[in-house]
Design a protein around this motif. Structure first.
Motif, mmCIF file in Angstrom:
data_model
loop_
_atom_site.group_PDB
_atom_site.id
_atom_site.type_symbol
_atom_site.label_atom_id
_atom_site.label_comp_id
_atom_site.label_asym_id
_atom_site.label_seq_id
_atom_site.Cartn_x
_atom_site.Cartn_y
_atom_site.Cartn_z
ATOM 1 N N ASP A 68 0.848 -1.193 0.000
ATOM 2 C CA ASP A 68 0.000 0.000 0.000
ATOM 3 C C ASP A 68 0.880 1.237 0.000
ATOM 4 N N LEU A 69 0.450 2.251 -0.748
ATOM 5 C CA LEU A 69 1.103 3.553 -0.720
ATOM 6 C C LEU A 69 0.145 4.574 -0.116
ATOM 7 N N GLN A 70 0.640 5.357 0.837
ATOM 8 C CA GLN A 70 -0.160 6.392 1.475
ATOM 9 C C GLN A 70 0.168 7.745 0.846
ATOM 10 N N LEU A 71 -0.874 8.483 0.482
ATOM 11 C CA LEU A 71 -0.722 9.828 -0.076
ATOM 12 C C LEU A 71 -1.423 10.805 0.843
ATOM 13 N N ASP A 72 -0.710 11.869 1.248
ATOM 14 C CA ASP A 72 -1.253 12.841 2.194
ATOM 15 C C ASP A 72 -0.990 14.252 1.681
ATOM 16 N N LEU B 76 14.346 -5.877 -6.153
ATOM 17 C CA LEU B 76 14.433 -5.483 -7.556
ATOM 18 C C LEU B 76 13.545 -6.460 -8.311
ATOM 19 N N PHE B 77 12.380 -5.989 -8.749
ATOM 20 C CA PHE B 77 11.327 -6.894 -9.205
ATOM 21 C C PHE B 77 10.785 -6.425 -10.543
ATOM 22 N N ASN B 78 10.966 -7.232 -11.595
ATOM 23 C CA ASN B 78 10.405 -6.955 -12.916
ATOM 24 C C ASN B 78 9.004 -7.546 -12.982
ATOM 25 N N CYS B 79 8.037 -6.744 -13.404
ATOM 26 C CA CYS B 79 6.661 -7.190 -13.213
ATOM 27 C C CYS B 79 5.661 -6.435 -14.087
ATOM 28 N N HIS B 80 4.394 -6.825 -13.920
ATOM 29 C CA HIS B 80 3.226 -6.142 -14.464
ATOM 30 C C HIS B 80 2.251 -5.894 -13.327
ATOM 31 N N LEU B 81 1.518 -4.803 -13.401
ATOM 32 C CA LEU B 81 0.470 -4.540 -12.426
ATOM 33 C C LEU B 81 -0.736 -5.438 -12.681
ATOM 34 N N THR B 82 -1.323 -5.984 -11.608
ATOM 35 C CA THR B 82 -2.556 -6.762 -11.743
ATOM 36 C C THR B 82 -3.699 -6.184 -10.917
ATOM 37 N N LYS B 83 -3.377 -5.306 -9.946
ATOM 38 C CA LYS B 83 -4.434 -4.714 -9.130
ATOM 39 C C LYS B 83 -4.058 -3.294 -8.748
ATOM 40 N N PHE B 84 -5.029 -2.371 -8.846
ATOM 41 C CA PHE B 84 -4.819 -0.963 -8.495
ATOM 42 C C PHE B 84 -6.090 -0.475 -7.809
ATOM 43 N N ASP B 85 -6.054 -0.389 -6.495
ATOM 44 C CA ASP B 85 -7.248 -0.072 -5.709
ATOM 45 C C ASP B 85 -7.000 1.201 -4.901
ATOM 46 N N ILE B 86 -7.872 2.200 -5.047
ATOM 47 C CA ILE B 86 -7.711 3.483 -4.364
ATOM 48 C C ILE B 86 -8.792 3.637 -3.308
ATOM 49 N N SER B 87 -8.373 3.994 -2.083
ATOM 50 C CA SER B 87 -9.321 4.313 -1.012
ATOM 51 C C SER B 87 -9.082 5.761 -0.590
ATOM 52 N N TYR B 88 -10.096 6.610 -0.776
ATOM 53 C CA TYR B 88 -10.008 8.016 -0.372
ATOM 54 C C TYR B 88 -10.542 8.160 1.050
ATOM 55 N N THR B 89 -9.820 8.921 1.896
ATOM 56 C CA THR B 89 -10.214 9.000 3.304
ATOM 57 C C THR B 89 -10.413 10.418 3.826
ATOM 58 N N LEU B 90 -10.010 11.428 3.089
ATOM 59 C CA LEU B 90 -10.180 12.815 3.544
ATOM 60 C C LEU B 90 -10.311 13.718 2.322
ATOM 61 N N PHE B 91 -11.169 14.737 2.435
ATOM 62 C CA PHE B 91 -11.468 15.577 1.275
ATOM 63 C C PHE B 91 -11.465 17.060 1.647
ATOM 64 N N LYS B 92 -11.209 17.911 0.654
ATOM 65 C CA LYS B 92 -11.375 19.352 0.795
ATOM 66 C C LYS B 92 -12.876 19.676 0.727
ATOM 67 N N PRO B 93 -13.249 20.895 1.108
ATOM 68 C CA PRO B 93 -14.667 21.271 1.026
ATOM 69 C C PRO B 93 -15.266 21.105 -0.374
ATOM 70 N N ASP B 94 -14.428 21.233 -1.430
ATOM 71 C CA ASP B 94 -14.949 21.096 -2.798
ATOM 72 C C ASP B 94 -14.973 19.642 -3.273
ATOM 73 N N GLY B 95 -14.602 18.712 -2.392
ATOM 74 C CA GLY B 95 -14.631 17.297 -2.759
ATOM 75 C C GLY B 95 -13.318 16.756 -3.280
ATOM 76 N N VAL C 184 -3.355 3.782 -1.904
ATOM 77 C CA VAL C 184 -3.344 3.037 -3.160
ATOM 78 C C VAL C 184 -2.781 1.644 -2.888
ATOM 79 N N SER C 185 -3.608 0.626 -3.063
ATOM 80 C CA SER C 185 -3.186 -0.762 -2.866
ATOM 81 C C SER C 185 -2.891 -1.378 -4.226
ATOM 82 N N MET C 186 -1.690 -1.925 -4.382
ATOM 83 C CA MET C 186 -1.280 -2.472 -5.675
ATOM 84 C C MET C 186 -0.725 -3.880 -5.522
ATOM 85 N N THR C 187 -0.973 -4.679 -6.542
ATOM 86 C CA THR C 187 -0.389 -6.015 -6.633
ATOM 87 C C THR C 187 0.300 -6.147 -7.984
ATOM 88 N N PHE C 188 1.522 -6.649 -7.960
ATOM 89 C CA PHE C 188 2.301 -6.842 -9.178
ATOM 90 C C PHE C 188 2.663 -8.318 -9.315
#
Length: 218
Positions: free
Chosen positions: A67-71, A115-134, A141-145
């Motif tokens: 999982d990658l966290q974006l803030d 060091l991993f050569n791969c292809h993406l098989t899953k890309f799942d985004i969970s939003y948890t906080l928003f600005k007033p405009d949405g 971001v949860s990913m599986t390769f």
């Protein structure tokens, strides 16, 4: 010791020799990741006996998940990022269709000893906080390769005598590029090509702990 962040690099060919135009350095390193291996067996039933007989079939595909966290609040080290823009940049590296390739990019994950050569098989985004405009302020971001190896290399790996494969080496004190080339290729003549492959400016002074890629001979 300085912090090393995970890099997700795109490639345009299945041998991972031609870097793509896009790469992504993560905002925050994953707290953890899973590296899964599998083995497949074919089972047959024998008449008159209880149970089944399992015979080795193949080594299954490796998988790496994290999982990658974006803030975008600025709460982390005072860094303010545009979460939506970060996700679009990441998508372009791992997910979006590339017309030139007729598929998404091939991808290489690089972080520490991974060091991993791969292809993406899953890309799942969970939003948890928003600005007033949405607009999103925080997302996970949860990913599986799944590991990728071209058909020719798979055939060589099946033949344990094959030596013309890509090698990875972590530099130790006393290592020199000509010496490593002699050890891997049988002679030191290829040190200039290896230096170019690894973007080495001063190949005479290798940094212990750094990672070198020795490509297969063509």
């Amino acid at each position: 010791m300085s912090l090393v962040k995970m890099v997700i690099q795109s490639y345009e060919n299945e041998k991972f020799t031609a870097k793509g135009s896009a790469s992504y350095t993560v905002f925050l390193n994953p707290e953890s990741f899973s590296h899964t291996y599998s083995v497949s067996y074919a089972t047959t039933e024998v008449q008159g006996q209880n149970g089944q007989t399992a015979k080795f079939k193949s080594i299954g595909d490796e998988q790496v998940s994290f999982d990658l966290q974006l803030d975008g609040t600025g709460a982390i080290e005072g860094q303010v990022i545009d979460v939506d823009k970060e996700i679009k940049t990441l998508r372009n590296v791992v997910l979006d269709y590339q017309g030139k390739l007729h598929s998404p990019f091939y991808v290489q994950l690089s972080w520490g000893k991974l060091l991993f050569n791969c292809h993406l098989t899953k890309f799942d985004i969970s939003y948890t906080l928003f600005k007033p405009d949405g607009s999103p302020l925080r997302a996970k971001v949860s990913m599986t390769f799944v590991g990728f190896t071209d058909a020719a290399t798979l055939a060589k790996k099946a033949d344990n005598q094959s030596s013309d494969l890509t090698h990875h080496h972590y530099v130790k004190a006393g290592d020199t590029l000509p010496l490593l080339c002699h050890r891997i290729y049988g002679k030191p003549d290829y040190y200039i090509q290896v230096a170019r492959r690894n973007d080495l400016i001063n190949f005479r002074h290798l940094k212990p702990g750094s990672k070198l890629v020795f490509p297969p001979l063509v």
